[in-house]
Design a protein around this motif. Structure first.
Motif, PDB file in Angstrom:
ATOM      1  N   LEU A   1      -6.257   2.388   8.905  1.00 26.97           N
ATOM      2  CA  LEU A   1      -7.589   2.055   9.393  1.00 26.97           C
ATOM      3  C   LEU A   1      -8.080   0.706   8.875  1.00 26.97           C
ATOM      4  O   LEU A   1      -8.932   0.067   9.493  1.00 26.97           O
ATOM      5  CB  LEU A   1      -8.582   3.157   9.023  1.00 26.97           C
ATOM      6  N   SER A   2      -7.546   0.258   7.753  1.00 24.96           N
ATOM      7  CA  SER A   2      -7.969  -1.032   7.195  1.00 24.96           C
ATOM      8  C   SER A   2      -7.272  -2.224   7.862  1.00 24.96           C
ATOM      9  O   SER A   2      -7.780  -3.345   7.786  1.00 24.96           O
ATOM     10  CB  SER A   2      -7.709  -1.071   5.690  1.00 24.96           C
TER      11      SER A   2
ATOM     12  N   SER B   1       0.827  -1.209   0.000  1.00 23.85           N
ATOM     13  CA  SER B   1       0.000   0.000   0.000  1.00 23.85           C
ATOM     14  C   SER B   1       0.857   1.253   0.000  1.00 23.85           C
ATOM     15  O   SER B   1       0.567   2.221  -0.708  1.00 23.85           O
ATOM     16  CB  SER B   1      -0.928   0.011   1.205  1.00 23.85           C
TER      17      SER B   1
ATOM     18  N   GLY C   1      -3.330  11.347   3.798  1.00 26.09           N
ATOM     19  CA  GLY C   1      -4.710  10.899   3.670  1.00 26.09           C
ATOM     20  C   GLY C   1      -4.824   9.439   3.295  1.00 26.09           C
ATOM     21  O   GLY C   1      -5.594   8.679   3.900  1.00 26.09           O
ATOM     22  N   LYS C   2      -4.062   9.021   2.311  1.00 26.39           N
ATOM     23  CA  LYS C   2      -4.102   7.616   1.886  1.00 26.39           C
ATOM     24  C   LYS C   2      -3.501   6.709   2.958  1.00 26.39           C
ATOM     25  O   LYS C   2      -3.961   5.590   3.159  1.00 26.39           O
ATOM     26  CB  LYS C   2      -3.368   7.446   0.567  1.00 26.39           C
TER      27      LYS C   2
ATOM     28  N   TRP D   1      -3.613   7.112   6.211  1.00 23.05           N
ATOM     29  CA  TRP D   1      -4.616   6.905   7.249  1.00 23.05           C
ATOM     30  C   TRP D   1      -5.605   5.820   6.847  1.00 23.05           C
ATOM     31  O   TRP D   1      -6.008   4.992   7.658  1.00 23.05           O
ATOM     32  CB  TRP D   1      -5.358   8.195   7.570  1.00 23.05           C
ATOM     33  N   MET D   2      -5.998   5.808   5.603  1.00 21.61           N
ATOM     34  CA  MET D   2      -6.942   4.794   5.139  1.00 21.61           C
ATOM     35  C   MET D   2      -6.322   3.396   5.207  1.00 21.61           C
ATOM     36  O   MET D   2      -6.986   2.429   5.594  1.00 21.61           O
ATOM     37  CB  MET D   2      -7.403   5.086   3.715  1.00 21.61           C
ATOM     38  N   VAL D   3      -5.052   3.290   4.874  1.00 19.16           N
ATOM     39  CA  VAL D   3      -4.362   2.000   4.976  1.00 19.16           C
ATOM     40  C   VAL D   3      -4.320   1.553   6.435  1.00 19.16           C
ATOM     41  O   VAL D   3      -4.643   0.406   6.765  1.00 19.16           O
ATOM     42  CB  VAL D   3      -2.938   2.078   4.389  1.00 19.16           C
TER      43      VAL D   3
END
Length: 85
Positions: A65-66, A30, A58-59, A61-63
């Motif tokens: 959180l997943s 990622s 931003g990206k 944080w999404m990684v």
């Protein structure tokens, strides 16, 4: 273009790591993919990398959180006896 190259890099990093270290594979692939995607997108769309840091954060944080979701799914599959593909 950015998506294509980021997915190819993501695949190249993820594939060798996926069976033994899934979380490491997700994080590494990622990060590589989001860096390539962000750089190419910003450069091709705007001719500038001024907003690279915001894209990466931003990206990223999404990684992050997943990861708990991915860990939970892998644990559930192992309890059920499902082998990774």
């Amino acid at each position: 273009v950015g998506f294509l190259f980021s997915e190819l890099a993501d695949f190249a990093v993820y594939t060798p790591l996926q069976r033994k270290r899934l979380i490491t594979a997700v994080l590494a692939s990622s990060f590589v993919g989001l860096m390539i995607d962000s750089i190419l997108f910003l450069y091709l769309a705007f001719g500038s990398l001024d907003y690279l840091w915001g894209q990466v954060v931003g990206k990223g944080w999404m990684v992050l959180l997943s990861i708990p979701v991915i860990w939970w799914i892998r644990e559930r599959e192992q309890r059920q006896g499902v082998q990774p593909a």
